[in-house]
Write an enzyme that holds these catalytic residues in place. Structure first.
Site, PDB file in Angstrom:
ATOM      1  CG  ASP A   1       5.350   3.417   1.346  1.00 48.81           C
ATOM      2  OD1 ASP A   1       5.546   3.898   2.796  1.00 48.81           O
ATOM      3  OD2 ASP A   1       4.437   3.700   1.297  1.00 48.81           O
TER       4      ASP A   1
ATOM      5  CE  LYS B   1      -1.214   5.718   7.416  1.00 42.45           C
ATOM      6  NZ  LYS B   1      -0.226   5.079   6.197  1.00 42.45           N
TER       7      LYS B   1
ATOM      8  CG  PHE C   1      -1.893   1.284   1.756  1.00 44.75           C
ATOM      9  CD1 PHE C   1      -3.076   1.386   0.424  1.00 44.75           C
ATOM     10  CD2 PHE C   1      -1.245   2.343   1.487  1.00 44.75           C
ATOM     11  CE1 PHE C   1      -3.943   2.168   0.518  1.00 44.75           C
ATOM     12  CE2 PHE C   1      -2.483   3.485   1.780  1.00 44.75           C
ATOM     13  CZ  PHE C   1      -4.267   2.986   1.092  1.00 44.75           C
TER      14      PHE C   1
HETATM   15  C1  LIG Z   1      -0.604   4.870   5.313  1.00 48.38           C
HETATM   16  C2  LIG Z   1      -0.160   5.116   4.299  1.00 48.38           C
HETATM   17  C3  LIG Z   1       0.346   5.861   2.888  1.00 48.38           C
HETATM   18  C4  LIG Z   1      -0.664   6.986   2.327  1.00 48.38           C
HETATM   19  O1  LIG Z   1      -0.080   7.922   3.626  1.00 48.38           O
HETATM   20  P1  LIG Z   1      -1.320   9.110   2.985  1.00 48.38           P
HETATM   21  O2  LIG Z   1      -0.449  10.405   3.722  1.00 48.38           O
HETATM   22  O3  LIG Z   1      -2.593   8.715   3.621  1.00 48.38           O
HETATM   23  O4  LIG Z   1      -1.192   9.491   1.707  1.00 48.38           O
HETATM   24  C5  LIG Z   1       1.591   5.614   2.050  1.00 48.38           C
HETATM   25  N1  LIG Z   1       2.299   4.452   2.472  1.00 48.38           N
HETATM   26  C6  LIG Z   1       2.187   3.298   3.523  1.00 48.38           C
HETATM   27  C7  LIG Z   1       3.008   2.327   3.910  1.00 48.38           C
HETATM   28  C8  LIG Z   1       1.105   3.802   4.873  1.00 48.38           C
HETATM   29  O5  LIG Z   1       0.693   3.165   5.444  1.00 48.38           O
END
Ligand SMILES: *Cc1c(COP(=O)(O)O)cnc(C)c1O
Length: 393
Positions: A220, A249, A135
């Site tokens: 990421d 986050k 994701f």
């Molecule tokens: C939450 C998340 C995203 C997206 O972040 P947003 O601030 O909602 O755009 C991307 N990568 C990972 C691994 C995430 O957990």
């Protein structure tokens, strides 16, 4: 239906199935609804409120900055942004920082950077390899990068240049690599996709392959970074260093912020090639700097590791007690339990009744991502509620 639920259904786009609670206040690991009911919060704004809700250090940094300078154009130097960049670089293996407004936006920037890198160093290579079940966000490109068909189907055709391959399979990455490849993007541990752990040495093998091929490894760390896994950054756990890392986050205690970090060798943007109006403004950077400074000075990541081990052990006890609990997994304070049947929504509802907020990861699994400052008492309280709820299933 409450008044607020009515307003929502009348005026708000229905993009999320909400939990029927209206939250109005938070402090530490607790939140309160509009009826004054208290909940222990093991969702934490989706792994965001690492210091708990409204931590005084963050609230004071925000209040002070709000009275001083909130936004100016990025054409000017601003001090909170530079302080934040300095502390991020000093405590990571990366060398340079760009600040964005969200996680998806940080990943978009990282992919732009990788394409720029491909232009400079790999004869125009532009393809990015990512893993099934990953994701990376909700923008069109990140929907293409996220290897989950259920998020992709409604938006076809997707932007080109993304190849989704099997997770935990180095051969799949090797087979997908061509002279068009500029980068591999992976989460160190897949969060939204199911709290899926990497196999031993997977990330090391990917790192070696990327170095050998001259392509970028983008990690990421939007969910795993800033202490969530019990180390400041997830890569530390797996003995690899990315060329590019994205954060969001846990970085700002709830203000909208993301970051792209790069090694000097991947620092290929020239002036005018990337930018943001709000990105890195003094207000959000003051909150993020205060958050990071507190986390580092108070060894909050260590707490996440120790409490995470304790919490995982107590979840294992539930697994031993209830045969329908089939798996406990995760790392630090990003944990999940799996059931042999689709009862996650029922368990979530019953937890809510008993004053505990949890996240439904899948129809058959729950995820826990509490603030990183919680203690054993709060873990015990959550376990007692879960135990009661599971006994009644
Ligand atoms: C939450 C998340 C995203 C997206 O972040 P947003 O601030 O909602 O755009 C991307 N990568 C990972 C691994 C995430 O957990």
């Amino acid at each position: 239906m409450s008044k607020w639920q009515e307003l929502e259904s009348k005026y708000f786009m229905h993009t999320v199935s909400r939990v029927p609670v209206t939250l109005v206040k938070g402090e530490g690991a607790r939140v309160w609804d509009d009826n004054g009911r208290e909940y222990l919060d093991f969702v934490a704004g989706w792994a965001v409120n690492s210091l708990g809700h409204c931590h005084p250090v963050v609230a004071e940094a925000l209040a002070e900055q709000a009275h001083t300078l909130i936004q100016v154009s990025n054409q000017f130097y601003t001090i909170p942004q530079l302080r934040l960049a300095e502390i991020l670089v000093q405590h990571s293996c990366l060398d340079k920082v760009f600040i964005s407004n969200s996680g998806a936006e940080a990943n978009e920037g990282a992919v732009k950077l990788a394409r720029r890198y491909g232009k400079h160093h790999r004869h125009g290579a532009y393809e990015v390899i990512s893993a099934n079940g990953s994701f990376h966000g909700r923008t069109l490109s990140m929907v293409a990068a996220s290897g989950q068909a259920k998020h992709q189907e409604a938006y076809l055709p997707l932007p080109a240049g993304f190849i989704n391959v099997e997770y935990n399979n180095i051969e799949a990455i090797k087979a997908a690599t061509t002279d068009k490849t500029c980068a591999v993007i992976l989460e160190p541990l897949q969060g939204e996709g199911g709290v899926n752990m990497p196999d031993d040495n997977y990330l090391k093998m990917v790192r070696e392959w990327c170095s050998q091929q001259g392509i970028l490894l983008i990690l990421d760390e939007i969910q795993t970074g800033i202490g969530r896994l019990g180390t400041l950054f997830g890569y530390e756990l797996y003995g690899v260093e990315p060329d590019v890392m994205t954060l969001a986050k846990g970085l700002g205690s709830g203000v909208p912020i993301g970051a792209i970090m790069v090694k000097d060798s991947a620092n290929v943007f020239a002036p005018g090639e990337h930018g943001s109006t709000f990105g890195g403004n003094p207000l959000v950077c003051a909150a993020a700097y205060a958050t990071l400074k507190y986390i580092i000075e108070n060894k909050v990541a260590d707490n996440a590791r120790k409490i995470g081990q304790y919490f995982a052990g107590r979840l294992e006890e539930l697994k031993d007690k209830y045969t329908f609990v089939t798996d406990v997994r995760g790392c630090g304070l990003l944990l999940a339990i799996e059931f042999d049947r689709e009862i996650a929504a029922d368990v979530l509802g019953a937890c809510l009744e008993n004053g505990l907020l949890v996240n439904r990861l899948k129809p058959s699994a729950l995820r826990f991502m509490p603030p990183l400052i919680i203690g054993r008492d709060e873990v015990d309280e959550a376990i007692n509620i879960l135990d009661r709820v599971l006994a009644a299933i």
